[in-house]
Design a protein around this motif. Structure first.
Motif, PDB file in Angstrom:
ATOM      1  N   UNK A   1       0.840  -1.207   0.000  1.00 15.55           N
ATOM      2  CA  UNK A   1       0.000   0.000   0.000  1.00 15.55           C
ATOM      3  C   UNK A   1       0.870   1.250   0.000  1.00 15.55           C
ATOM      4  N   UNK A   2       1.907   1.241   0.837  1.00 12.95           N
ATOM      5  CA  UNK A   2       2.783   2.410   0.947  1.00 12.95           C
ATOM      6  C   UNK A   2       3.433   2.730  -0.396  1.00 12.95           C
ATOM      7  N   UNK A   3       3.822   1.696  -1.127  1.00  7.19           N
ATOM      8  CA  UNK A   3       4.488   1.909  -2.416  1.00  7.19           C
ATOM      9  C   UNK A   3       3.483   2.230  -3.523  1.00  7.19           C
ATOM     10  N   UNK A   4       2.319   1.561  -3.483  1.00  7.36           N
ATOM     11  CA  UNK A   4       1.344   1.710  -4.577  1.00  7.36           C
ATOM     12  C   UNK A   4       0.923   3.148  -4.809  1.00  7.36           C
ATOM     13  N   UNK A   5       0.648   3.874  -3.712  1.00 12.81           N
ATOM     14  CA  UNK A   5       0.090   5.214  -3.896  1.00 12.81           C
ATOM     15  C   UNK A   5       1.044   6.138  -4.668  1.00 12.81           C
TER      16      UNK A   5
ATOM     17  N   UNK B   1      -6.950   8.939  -5.541  1.00 12.22           N
ATOM     18  CA  UNK B   1      -7.325   9.557  -4.263  1.00 12.22           C
ATOM     19  C   UNK B   1      -8.312   8.677  -3.490  1.00 12.22           C
ATOM     20  N   UNK B   2      -9.263   8.096  -4.231  1.00  8.20           N
ATOM     21  CA  UNK B   2     -10.237   7.202  -3.579  1.00  8.20           C
ATOM     22  C   UNK B   2      -9.538   5.973  -2.995  1.00  8.20           C
ATOM     23  N   UNK B   3      -8.570   5.457  -3.728  1.00  7.96           N
ATOM     24  CA  UNK B   3      -7.797   4.314  -3.227  1.00  7.96           C
ATOM     25  C   UNK B   3      -7.091   4.699  -1.928  1.00  7.96           C
ATOM     26  N   UNK B   4      -6.520   5.909  -1.899  1.00  8.42           N
ATOM     27  CA  UNK B   4      -5.829   6.359  -0.681  1.00  8.42           C
ATOM     28  C   UNK B   4      -6.816   6.519   0.477  1.00  8.42           C
ATOM     29  N   UNK B   5      -7.966   7.144   0.168  1.00  6.43           N
ATOM     30  CA  UNK B   5      -8.988   7.324   1.210  1.00  6.43           C
ATOM     31  C   UNK B   5      -9.405   5.964   1.794  1.00  6.43           C
ATOM     32  N   UNK B   6      -9.552   4.996   0.895  1.00 12.27           N
ATOM     33  CA  UNK B   6      -9.926   3.648   1.332  1.00 12.27           C
ATOM     34  C   UNK B   6      -8.867   3.055   2.272  1.00 12.27           C
ATOM     35  N   UNK B   7      -7.587   3.214   1.935  1.00 11.55           N
ATOM     36  CA  UNK B   7      -6.533   2.654   2.812  1.00 11.55           C
ATOM     37  C   UNK B   7      -6.610   3.287   4.195  1.00 11.55           C
ATOM     38  N   UNK B   8      -6.834   4.594   4.239  1.00 14.04           N
ATOM     39  CA  UNK B   8      -6.926   5.284   5.540  1.00 14.04           C
ATOM     40  C   UNK B   8      -8.125   4.776   6.340  1.00 14.04           C
ATOM     41  N   UNK B   9      -9.246   4.641   5.633  1.00 13.08           N
ATOM     42  CA  UNK B   9     -10.482   4.162   6.254  1.00 13.08           C
ATOM     43  C   UNK B   9     -10.268   2.785   6.893  1.00 13.08           C
ATOM     44  N   UNK B  10      -9.471   1.964   6.235  1.00 14.44           N
ATOM     45  CA  UNK B  10      -9.229   0.609   6.738  1.00 14.44           C
ATOM     46  C   UNK B  10      -8.131   0.567   7.799  1.00 14.44           C
ATOM     47  N   UNK B  11      -7.435   1.685   7.982  1.00 19.86           N
ATOM     48  CA  UNK B  11      -6.326   1.682   8.938  1.00 19.86           C
ATOM     49  C   UNK B  11      -5.056   1.067   8.378  1.00 19.86           C
TER      50      UNK B  11
END
Lengths: 388, 388
Positions: free
Chosen positions: A289-293, A333-343
């Motif tokens: 996740x850290x690399x993907x964004x 951006x939505x992908x990033x928001x999703x990662x945050x939402x999931x912790x």
């Protein structure tokens, strides 16, 4: 559908609340000597260990044990297991745990009877496997890698600081895998969401490559939409059976590899993460996740139409008066928001990397050329810095 | 993901322009006696027959032939093939053709060594197969049924006026299937679009049942979207390789049965069509289309939310100020428009049915209860009248 392919998948999947009822008949197909491979104590805590031992006793099996398999399994551990297999003439390796345990079991399967150094032969030189393969079966307790239904195995050589994955031929696949979503309830939320990003990355890395209109793209979009819906439910309630079962089966499909057949694929994110993992031992999905964004924010312009499609179909971004660039970036951006939402943790610093490690990780990363942009080492370093 | 399931699929798929290069190695795995099963002359016209005979000669195989397998294969033909298998100690049945030829081969596979009457045992009484099974391999030339990657076999008993399908256990699946999209170019447009509706029906009949939010629903939506796009391209240009290859692989996936696992399924449309086929011998996919439209217009209100979802996700119907009913019906309207666009015939009259047949078809149809509405014989008759 650009390329010819051969597909076969000999893994039998037993799925559901009563999946374990099939273990007895599966075990009875093999000889008496079983190597039970697992991680630390979690399979004892949830009663799985006792349940399996009881079935083995009933069948008069001789059970040998390889315990302590770690999240990023080491070649040292593979050697330990290989020794046990040869010494005890093991007929079946039963891997009980997550992808790491199954990956380790498959590595033992091909290494035990290898003449010479298996690491050099199979991981560094990617030679075909021509020695005896010991059959593997699995009971899955952690979801994400898809190892339960493929020939993949990722092993870390600690001395060489290399984490290398390889997909072995179909005969290395587990012969059977038992998937009871309830076994995944006890996994921490941290590990659960890490596994969720792992399966998403498998789907996205098959998706973000090529300009084909293969049916695989449509299937990937469908599974991604389902993963997003069910991840949100599972984060809310880790014991939501439907959500956990959909996630479990999605992970098996995502890396099967039935969904990405006949299309260009990328996998650079996995390459970078493997070296991140070799240096930090971080949770695989978090590293991805850290690399993907930053990676996707860097390469999207080379595959703009696909990122626009991703934004619209997977995330429901509406066109309105946006430019293609704006739509594509809104999807990320939505992908990033999703990662945050999931912790999901998306900072390399928080995942245990130091600034000194970044050039070493970049330098040792394998560069692939299947994606929209073949990276230079400098570009990889920039992405790592963005992710820091 | 409501139900437990066991999934395995031992079929090896060789896909693409060079797929035929794998036939030699596949045939060399079996004994010397091969039964070559095919339809009429089309495989000779496109050179496939000569190509296969050359490979068989090279391998010193003894080739026996069962030709003239008809679109709705009869039990009489199955008996003819079974006799050939036993007399010549056949080691492999090589089915070259479409679903009918492969279905017939699988039926011979289970029937040849059956003690007593196979029709009664396996088709009427659905008994488990406990006799020797003769392995089947396939070279696919017509797309739709998915028979190349499953254990399904639909056979017509002409005397009894019954067309009955059964999905046999995994060991009846073809051991290998060779899928070269170019082999499908020579099929008439009529047969091509019939096959397209067949695969769509497989997807829709797995979709329109239950209230679950299984990942299978999302995968089905994805494949349907791809089928619609590629059907339009293939109707425009029958030699569009990408379109034909996407359709070919979609059909294999649609009936694999990997896409519908763990969810309620319907299959009433197939049941009605089977009896329509027993009376009229019409093209299977055309019959399915003719029945589907009035059937879905009748049952949609019992599964309203799913039909709304279908309209939105698969056909892109926008909500605007529409009621759920209006959205659902707009989706079915789009399906009808699509059939017309493809030249699919949706009138039973045009498919060879007479009004006198309709009550006989309704009366002999098997009624299932997996869908949104369990039909009475009267309701089936009404649907047939609508479709006339």
């Amino acid at each position: 559908m650009n390329f010819d392919f051969t597909y076969e998948n000999p893994t039998t999947i037993h799925f559901g609340k009563n999946a374990m009822n099939n273990l007895e008949i599966e075990l009875s197909k093999y000889g008496d000597n079983i190597l039970l491979a697992y991680g630390r104590n979690s399979i004892k805590k949830i009663g799985l260990y006792d349940q399996i031992i009881t079935i083995c006793k009933k069948l008069n099996k001789n059970v040998y044990e390889l315990s302590g398999i770690m999240p990023n399994p080491t070649y040292e551990k593979v050697q330990e297991g290989s020794k046990l297999v040869v010494e005890n003439k093991v007929d079946l390796i039963l891997a009980v745990g997550g992808g790491s345990v199954i990956d380790c079991a498959k590595a033992i399967s091909v290494s035990a009877y290898c003449e010479g150094d298996a690491w050099t032969k199979y991981w560094l030189q990617f030679e075909p496997v021509n020695n005896k393969i010991v059959p593997v079966g699995s009971v899955l307790t952690m979801v994400g890698t898809g190892s339960e239904m493929n020939g993949g195995s990722v092993i870390t050589n600690e001395q060489m600081k290399l984490k290398i994955g390889r997909v072995y031929p179909f005969n290395v696949n587990p012969k059977f895998s038992i998937l009871n979503p309830e076994y995944t309830y006890s996994v921490s939320k941290y590990q659960m969401v890490s596994g969720i990003f792992d399966m998403m990355s498998h789907l996205m890395e098959a998706y973000f490559a090529g300009n084909d209109d293969s049916v695989s793209n449509y299937i990937i979009e469908g599974i991604l939409r389902s993963v997003i819906v069910n991840a949100r439910k599972a984060v809310e309630n880790q014991e939501d059976y439907e959500a956990r079962s959909n996630l479990m089966w999605s992970a098996s499909l995502a890396m099967n590899p039935i969904v990405g057949l006949s299309k260009a694929q990328d996998w650079e994110v996995h390459m970078i993460e493997h070296q991140l993992g070799a240096y930090t031992d971080c949770a695989h999905g978090m590293g991805l996740a850290a690399i993907s964004l930053p990676y996707y924010r860097y390469i999207y312009k080379y595959g703009l139409d696909k990122f626009v499609r991703f934004a619209k179909v997977v995330w429901g971004i509406e066109e309105k008066d946006k430019t293609k660039e704006e739509i594509a970036l809104a999807g990320i951006d939505e992908l990033e928001r999703f990662t945050k939402e999931c912790g999901i943790i998306t900072s390399l610093k928080d995942l245990g990397a130091t600034q000194e490690m970044l050039p070493l990780i970049a330098e040792s990363t394998i560069v692939l050329n299947g994606g929209y942009k073949e990276l230079t080492k400098e570009e990889i370093l920039n992405i790592l810095k963005e992710a820091y």
